[in-house]
Design a protein around this motif. Structure first.
Motif, PDB file in Angstrom:
ATOM      1  N   ALA A  99       2.515  -7.696  -0.864  1.00 41.64           N
ATOM      2  CA  ALA A  99       1.133  -7.507  -0.391  1.00 41.64           C
ATOM      3  C   ALA A  99       0.115  -8.035  -1.388  1.00 41.64           C
ATOM      4  N   GLY A 100       0.550  -8.236  -2.645  1.00 41.78           N
ATOM      5  CA  GLY A 100      -0.316  -8.833  -3.652  1.00 41.78           C
ATOM      6  C   GLY A 100      -1.561  -8.014  -3.917  1.00 41.78           C
ATOM      7  N   LYS A 101      -2.695  -8.718  -4.036  1.00 38.65           N
ATOM      8  CA  LYS A 101      -3.958  -8.055  -4.360  1.00 38.65           C
ATOM      9  C   LYS A 101      -4.772  -7.704  -3.121  1.00 38.65           C
ATOM     10  N   GLN A 102      -4.165  -7.821  -1.941  1.00 38.98           N
ATOM     11  CA  GLN A 102      -4.876  -7.474  -0.710  1.00 38.98           C
ATOM     12  C   GLN A 102      -5.295  -6.009  -0.745  1.00 38.98           C
ATOM     13  N   ARG A 103      -6.552  -5.749  -0.423  1.00 37.89           N
ATOM     14  CA  ARG A 103      -7.052  -4.377  -0.450  1.00 37.89           C
ATOM     15  C   ARG A 103      -6.494  -3.573   0.717  1.00 37.89           C
ATOM     16  N   ALA A 104      -6.272  -2.295   0.463  1.00 36.74           N
ATOM     17  CA  ALA A 104      -5.647  -1.437   1.465  1.00 36.74           C
ATOM     18  C   ALA A 104      -6.479  -1.309   2.735  1.00 36.74           C
ATOM     19  N   LYS A 105      -7.804  -1.490   2.623  1.00 33.55           N
ATOM     20  CA  LYS A 105      -8.640  -1.367   3.818  1.00 33.55           C
ATOM     21  C   LYS A 105      -8.360  -2.478   4.833  1.00 33.55           C
ATOM     22  N   HIS A 106      -7.702  -3.539   4.397  1.00 35.13           N
ATOM     23  CA  HIS A 106      -7.354  -4.632   5.300  1.00 35.13           C
ATOM     24  C   HIS A 106      -5.907  -4.508   5.821  1.00 35.13           C
ATOM     25  N   PHE A 107      -5.211  -3.446   5.427  1.00 35.37           N
ATOM     26  CA  PHE A 107      -3.826  -3.249   5.863  1.00 35.37           C
ATOM     27  C   PHE A 107      -3.783  -2.879   7.344  1.00 35.37           C
ATOM     28  N   SER A 108      -2.693  -3.267   7.995  1.00 39.66           N
ATOM     29  CA  SER A 108      -2.422  -2.782   9.347  1.00 39.66           C
ATOM     30  C   SER A 108      -2.008  -1.319   9.270  1.00 39.66           C
ATOM     31  N   MET A 109      -1.971  -0.656  10.431  1.00 44.66           N
ATOM     32  CA  MET A 109      -1.533   0.746  10.484  1.00 44.66           C
ATOM     33  C   MET A 109      -0.131   0.892   9.899  1.00 44.66           C
ATOM     34  N   GLY A 110       0.757  -0.046  10.249  1.00 39.59           N
ATOM     35  CA  GLY A 110       2.128   0.015   9.745  1.00 39.59           C
ATOM     36  C   GLY A 110       2.199  -0.103   8.234  1.00 39.59           C
ATOM     37  N   MET A 111       1.383  -0.995   7.656  1.00 43.42           N
ATOM     38  CA  MET A 111       1.367  -1.168   6.205  1.00 43.42           C
ATOM     39  C   MET A 111       0.856   0.092   5.513  1.00 43.42           C
ATOM     40  N   LYS A 112      -0.149   0.740   6.112  1.00 45.79           N
ATOM     41  CA  LYS A 112      -0.676   1.976   5.526  1.00 45.79           C
ATOM     42  C   LYS A 112       0.383   3.075   5.555  1.00 45.79           C
ATOM     43  N   GLN A 113       1.137   3.150   6.655  1.00 43.96           N
ATOM     44  CA  GLN A 113       2.188   4.161   6.744  1.00 43.96           C
ATOM     45  C   GLN A 113       3.275   3.906   5.704  1.00 43.96           C
ATOM     46  N   ARG A 114       3.633   2.632   5.516  1.00 44.69           N
ATOM     47  CA  ARG A 114       4.649   2.292   4.503  1.00 44.69           C
ATOM     48  C   ARG A 114       4.164   2.681   3.103  1.00 44.69           C
ATOM     49  N   LEU A 115       2.884   2.395   2.833  1.00 47.66           N
ATOM     50  CA  LEU A 115       2.326   2.759   1.535  1.00 47.66           C
ATOM     51  C   LEU A 115       2.313   4.276   1.360  1.00 47.66           C
ATOM     52  N   GLY A 116       2.016   4.996   2.440  1.00 45.81           N
ATOM     53  CA  GLY A 116       2.049   6.455   2.384  1.00 45.81           C
ATOM     54  C   GLY A 116       3.423   6.991   2.036  1.00 45.81           C
ATOM     55  N   VAL A 117       4.465   6.385   2.607  1.00 47.75           N
ATOM     56  CA  VAL A 117       5.843   6.791   2.290  1.00 47.75           C
ATOM     57  C   VAL A 117       6.146   6.499   0.822  1.00 47.75           C
ATOM     58  N   ALA A 118       5.733   5.319   0.351  1.00 46.71           N
ATOM     59  CA  ALA A 118       5.965   4.961  -1.050  1.00 46.71           C
ATOM     60  C   ALA A 118       5.261   5.937  -1.990  1.00 46.71           C
ATOM     61  N   LEU A 119       4.017   6.304  -1.660  1.00 43.34           N
ATOM     62  CA  LEU A 119       3.279   7.275  -2.478  1.00 43.34           C
ATOM     63  C   LEU A 119       3.991   8.621  -2.507  1.00 43.34           C
ATOM     64  N   ALA A 120       4.552   9.026  -1.363  1.00 40.56           N
ATOM     65  CA  ALA A 120       5.260  10.307  -1.297  1.00 40.56           C
ATOM     66  C   ALA A 120       6.520  10.301  -2.157  1.00 40.56           C
ATOM     67  N   LEU A 121       7.071   9.118  -2.394  1.00 42.89           N
ATOM     68  CA  LEU A 121       8.322   9.010  -3.151  1.00 42.89           C
ATOM     69  C   LEU A 121       8.110   8.927  -4.657  1.00 42.89           C
ATOM     70  N   LEU A 122       6.858   8.760  -5.092  1.00 42.47           N
ATOM     71  CA  LEU A 122       6.593   8.682  -6.529  1.00 42.47           C
ATOM     72  C   LEU A 122       6.972   9.996  -7.214  1.00 42.47           C
ATOM     73  N   GLY A 123       7.583   9.889  -8.368  1.00 41.63           N
ATOM     74  CA  GLY A 123       8.002  11.083  -9.088  1.00 41.63           C
ATOM     75  C   GLY A 123       9.403  11.534  -8.733  1.00 41.63           C
ATOM     76  N   SER A 124      10.112  10.743  -7.924  1.00 42.78           N
ATOM     77  CA  SER A 124      11.505  11.047  -7.541  1.00 42.78           C
ATOM     78  C   SER A 124      11.678  12.452  -7.001  1.00 42.78           C
ATOM     79  N   PRO A 125      11.005  12.784  -5.891  1.00 44.04           N
ATOM     80  CA  PRO A 125      11.126  14.141  -5.337  1.00 44.04           C
ATOM     81  C   PRO A 125      12.514  14.408  -4.767  1.00 44.04           C
ATOM     82  N   ASP A 126      12.887  15.681  -4.747  1.00 44.57           N
ATOM     83  CA  ASP A 126      14.160  16.080  -4.125  1.00 44.57           C
ATOM     84  C   ASP A 126      13.988  16.290  -2.628  1.00 44.57           C
ATOM     85  N   ILE A 127      12.749  16.578  -2.203  1.00 45.55           N
ATOM     86  CA  ILE A 127      12.450  16.869  -0.794  1.00 45.55           C
ATOM     87  C   ILE A 127      11.290  15.991  -0.359  1.00 45.55           C
ATOM     88  N   LEU A 128      11.393  15.476   0.845  1.00 45.01           N
ATOM     89  CA  LEU A 128      10.344  14.615   1.401  1.00 45.01           C
ATOM     90  C   LEU A 128       9.861  15.208   2.712  1.00 45.01           C
TER      91      LEU A 128
END
Length: 207
Positions: A99-128
């Motif tokens: 995605a490079g330097k593209q700002r998140a406000k220009h992301f599609s709905m799908g890209m935002k959801q993927r980023l949300g999943v990635a954010l949830a995975l930060l810190g190596s959680p045991d539960i999602l």
């Protein structure tokens, strides 16, 4: 009751109480009664468990930052070791590493959801906790997110609680289902029991 290592499908119509329940589990709102027990420990009202990653309703994204910068902000807050490498590893896992330097406000709905999943995975959680993570995704996006969840469960041993009002989105992924209706759990079923309950068939017999 979500067992360790399960992918638990939390199913119910819109307005049945899925998001409210998940907010209470994540410590985002207090329950009126009862208790929340996470990994054997009773949680205080509005207490967040650091071993739990969450994506509830819309992902919390800074619109003027890139995917990597969004990830870095949270990684630095959490004190993640080697934050840039950890962020890039997760962005590759969700298909946003280009995605490079593209700002998140220009992301599609799908890209935002993927980023949300990635954010949830930060810190190596045991539960999602994932609240309708496939909303707004096209069929290919649904397939990608479903594959990612299964992979995380098998390869990293992450326990997943995922909600949806569309049972078809959860098939081929969940091991256990909980069904909620008007704020009450009405059934907990294994994947085999759900398949048997929902199955319909046409039997042909010929000489």
């Amino acid at each position: 009751h979500v067992g360790r290592g399960e992918i638990y499908g939390f199913v119910g119509k819109n307005g049945s109480g899925k998001s409210t329940t998940m907010k209470m589990l994540a410590g985002l709102m207090p329950p009126d009664a009862g208790e929340v027990r996470v990994l054997g420990r009773v949680m205080a009202p509005c207490e967040a468990n650091p071993r739990m990653g969450t994506l509830i309703e819309a992902p919390g994204i800074y619109p003027n930052l890139s995917a990597l910068d969004n990830m870095m902000v949270k990684a630095l807050v959490l004190g993640v070791i080697d934050p840039r490498d950890a962020c890039m590893d997760l962005l590759r896992a969700v298909g946003l590493d280009r995605a490079g330097k593209q700002r998140a406000k220009h992301f599609s709905m799908g890209m935002k959801q993927r980023l949300g999943v990635a954010l949830a995975l930060l810190g190596s959680p045991d539960i999602l906790l994932l609240d309708e993570p496939m909303n707004g995704l096209d069929p290919e996006g649904v397939r990608d997110i479903r594959g990612l969840i299964v992979r995380l469960n098998r390869e990293r041993g992450i326990t997943v609680l995922i909600s949806s009002h569309v049972l078809d989105q959860l098939e081929r992924m969940c091991t256990v289902y909980g069904v909620i209706r008007e704020g009450r759990m009405v059934a907990e079923l294994t994947a085999d029991e759900v398949e048997e309950a929902c199955a319909s068939c046409l039997v042909l017999r010929c000489a």
